[in-house]
Design a protein around this motif. Sequence first.
Motif, PDB file in Angstrom:
ATOM      1  N   LYS A  15       0.791  -1.226   0.000  1.00  0.00           N
ATOM      2  CA  LYS A  15       0.000   0.000   0.000  1.00  0.00           C
ATOM      3  C   LYS A  15       0.828   1.283   0.000  1.00  0.00           C
ATOM      4  N   TRP A  16       1.805   1.351   0.888  1.00  0.00           N
ATOM      5  CA  TRP A  16       2.599   2.567   1.022  1.00  0.00           C
ATOM      6  C   TRP A  16       4.066   2.237   1.206  1.00  0.00           C
ATOM      7  N   CYS A  20       7.103   4.291   3.008  1.00  0.00           N
ATOM      8  CA  CYS A  20       7.324   5.475   3.836  1.00  0.00           C
ATOM      9  C   CYS A  20       8.781   5.532   4.259  1.00  0.00           C
ATOM     10  N   ASN A  73       5.629   9.659   1.891  1.00  0.00           N
ATOM     11  CA  ASN A  73       4.731   8.506   1.784  1.00  0.00           C
ATOM     12  C   ASN A  73       4.375   8.313   0.314  1.00  0.00           C
ATOM     13  N   SER A 128       2.402   6.281  -2.550  1.00  0.00           N
ATOM     14  CA  SER A 128       1.295   5.354  -2.728  1.00  0.00           C
ATOM     15  C   SER A 128       1.685   4.259  -3.707  1.00  0.00           C
ATOM     16  N   ASN A 155      -0.645   1.951  -4.431  1.00  0.00           N
ATOM     17  CA  ASN A 155      -1.944   1.492  -4.909  1.00  0.00           C
ATOM     18  C   ASN A 155      -2.040   1.675  -6.428  1.00  0.00           C
ATOM     19  N   GLN A 159      -4.393   4.309  -7.960  1.00  0.00           N
ATOM     20  CA  GLN A 159      -4.245   5.740  -7.696  1.00  0.00           C
ATOM     21  C   GLN A 159      -3.132   6.355  -8.521  1.00  0.00           C
ATOM     22  N   ARG A 174       1.491   6.950  -8.533  1.00  0.00           N
ATOM     23  CA  ARG A 174       1.798   5.722  -7.800  1.00  0.00           C
ATOM     24  C   ARG A 174       3.206   5.264  -8.155  1.00  0.00           C
TER      25      ARG A 174
END
Length: 121
Positions: A48-49, A51, A63, A65, A67, A70, A73
């Motif tokens: 998902k992320w 970081c 962070n 993404s 996903n 989205q 990404r």
Amino acid sequence: MKEKISRLLRSVHLLQFNFLATRVSRLPDSSTMEADKLTLVQSGNVKKWACFKCPGGCGEVINLSLNPKQRPRWQISEDFWLRPTIHPSVHQKNKCGCHFWIKSGKVHWCKDGRPMHSMKD
Ligand SMILES: [Zn+2]
């Protein structure tokens, strides 16, 4: 365990990296984030992320993404030693303005993308 071996190998200069990936199931607390740790937030098999602290020295936590639904990404992969590779590059639009790639755990600065107070090689 492998993380420890990777760090040990780095300390004797057999392995190079600025970031090592650690998998967790929830977003980390940014105040306790270590400078050389890239936290991969994953639920089940879904990444998902990603970081990590900005290597430009501004102290901000980035962070990314992961996903696929989205935009923007990023894609991340890790090698045997948990060194992450991220695609495409990361460009901070804040005052820091840093622009870099992470390949096999190493930060590769883009032209004019390296701030004065960035992390050491
Ligand atoms: Zn920065």
